[in-house]
Design an enzyme around this catalytic site. Structure first.
Site, PDB file in Angstrom:
ATOM      1  N   ASP A  89     -17.401  50.123  35.499  1.00  0.00           N
ATOM      2  CA  ASP A  89     -17.065  48.926  34.738  1.00  0.00           C
ATOM      3  C   ASP A  89     -18.282  48.071  34.388  1.00  0.00           C
ATOM      4  O   ASP A  89     -18.134  46.940  33.939  1.00  0.00           O
ATOM      5  CB  ASP A  89     -16.026  48.094  35.480  1.00  0.00           C
ATOM      6  CG  ASP A  89     -16.485  47.649  36.853  1.00  0.00           C
ATOM      7  OD1 ASP A  89     -17.478  48.193  37.355  1.00  0.00           O
ATOM      8  OD2 ASP A  89     -15.845  46.757  37.419  1.00  0.00           O
ATOM      9  N   HIS A  90     -19.497  48.597  34.572  1.00  0.00           N
ATOM     10  CA  HIS A  90     -20.710  47.882  34.170  1.00  0.00           C
ATOM     11  C   HIS A  90     -21.715  48.874  33.614  1.00  0.00           C
ATOM     12  O   HIS A  90     -21.860  49.978  34.128  1.00  0.00           O
ATOM     13  CB  HIS A  90     -21.355  47.152  35.361  1.00  0.00           C
ATOM     14  CG  HIS A  90     -20.588  45.962  35.820  1.00  0.00           C
ATOM     15  ND1 HIS A  90     -20.564  44.783  35.143  1.00  0.00           N
ATOM     16  CD2 HIS A  90     -19.791  45.791  36.910  1.00  0.00           C
ATOM     17  CE1 HIS A  90     -19.802  43.914  35.786  1.00  0.00           C
ATOM     18  NE2 HIS A  90     -19.308  44.515  36.865  1.00  0.00           N
ATOM     19  N   CYS A  91     -22.403  48.460  32.557  1.00  0.00           N
ATOM     20  CA  CYS A  91     -23.501  49.269  32.032  1.00  0.00           C
ATOM     21  C   CYS A  91     -24.716  49.011  32.920  1.00  0.00           C
ATOM     22  O   CYS A  91     -25.011  47.864  33.250  1.00  0.00           O
ATOM     23  CB  CYS A  91     -23.806  48.872  30.590  1.00  0.00           C
ATOM     24  SG  CYS A  91     -22.460  49.235  29.458  1.00  0.00           S
ATOM     25  N   PHE A  92     -25.400  50.067  33.319  1.00  0.00           N
ATOM     26  CA  PHE A  92     -26.535  49.906  34.235  1.00  0.00           C
ATOM     27  C   PHE A  92     -27.783  50.642  33.763  1.00  0.00           C
ATOM     28  O   PHE A  92     -28.786  50.657  34.453  1.00  0.00           O
ATOM     29  CB  PHE A  92     -26.159  50.397  35.641  1.00  0.00           C
ATOM     30  CG  PHE A  92     -25.663  51.807  35.677  1.00  0.00           C
ATOM     31  CD1 PHE A  92     -26.541  52.871  35.740  1.00  0.00           C
ATOM     32  CD2 PHE A  92     -24.303  52.065  35.632  1.00  0.00           C
ATOM     33  CE1 PHE A  92     -26.077  54.173  35.757  1.00  0.00           C
ATOM     34  CE2 PHE A  92     -23.829  53.358  35.654  1.00  0.00           C
ATOM     35  CZ  PHE A  92     -24.721  54.429  35.713  1.00  0.00           C
ATOM     36  N   ARG A 104     -20.087  45.743  29.608  1.00  0.00           N
ATOM     37  CA  ARG A 104     -19.218  46.793  30.134  1.00  0.00           C
ATOM     38  C   ARG A 104     -19.170  47.954  29.139  1.00  0.00           C
ATOM     39  O   ARG A 104     -19.302  47.748  27.941  1.00  0.00           O
ATOM     40  CB  ARG A 104     -17.816  46.248  30.367  1.00  0.00           C
ATOM     41  CG  ARG A 104     -17.781  45.148  31.415  1.00  0.00           C
ATOM     42  CD  ARG A 104     -16.348  44.679  31.675  1.00  0.00           C
ATOM     43  NE  ARG A 104     -16.314  43.522  32.536  1.00  0.00           N
ATOM     44  CZ  ARG A 104     -16.387  43.561  33.857  1.00  0.00           C
ATOM     45  NH1 ARG A 104     -16.520  44.696  34.476  1.00  0.00           N
ATOM     46  NH2 ARG A 104     -16.341  42.453  34.564  1.00  0.00           N
TER      47      ARG A 104
END
Length: 194
Positions: A89-92, A104
């Protein structure tokens, strides 16, 4: 007191208990704005769920559960206290940008708890995993891969530690019941807290 008087007394308590659950369930569905949660689904206390939650007949979501987006819960599923669906649920992977500001991803994988599965207290299920029909996830387990039907998994990361039924005939008989009409039974009574 006769035996029939005692039976009638306990039946009246069950009717009152069912009515109370129905009222609470209706309130919870409206409170959380849940349009795809069956009226017999019951929340055991405060939970954190997304509006797109789908839950079928006689499912139970324990207090303190945190269910992310795209979660589908089948019939008779039990999620113990503190079960979480997390991840994806997060772009990293954006160079030069902190994760907190990266947003996200456009799509989140669907997480499925198939009919009659059970996740124990504080189990963590990664987004996109399918917990198979009739499977059991031990308390505190971290599920990173799909769980086979009727298997029992536990540990960090979760691995198969057993099988729910002893033979294929028992699984087939249980499947037949699950494929049939909705089984209208009685929920287990809450445990006494003294």
């Amino acid at each position: 007191m006769t035996v029939s008087t005692i039976r009638n007394f306990f039946r009246s308590i069950q009717v009152i208990h069912r009515f109370r659950r129905a009222l609470i369930s209706t309130y919870q569905r409206k409170r959380y704005g849940l349009k795809h949660v069956h009226r017999t689904c019951f929340f055991g206390g405060k939970v954190s769920v997304c509006h797109d939650l789908q839950a079928a007949e006689y499912s139970y979501i324990g207090p303190g559960c945190a269910l992310g987006p795209k979660v589908e819960i089948g019939r008779y599923v039990m999620l113990g206290p503190g079960v979480s669906v997390v991840g994806s649920d997060h772009c990293f992977d954006q160079v030069g940008k902190p994760i907190i500001f990266s947003g996200r991803p456009p799509t989140v994988p669907k997480t499925t708890f198939c009919d009659d599965s059970w996740c124990g207290c504080n189990a963590i299920v990664m987004a996109g995993v399918t917990v198979g029909r009739g499977a059991i996830v031990a308390a505190g387990a971290v599920v990173t891969r799909d769980v086979e039907p009727y298997s029992i998994v536990g540990g960090v990361p979760a691995v198969k530690i057993g099988q729910r039924f002893q033979n294929a005939e028992d699984e087939a008989a249980h499947d037949e019941m699950l494929n049939g009409p909705v089984f209208d039974g009685h929920f287990a009574n809450p445990m006494d807290q003294k």
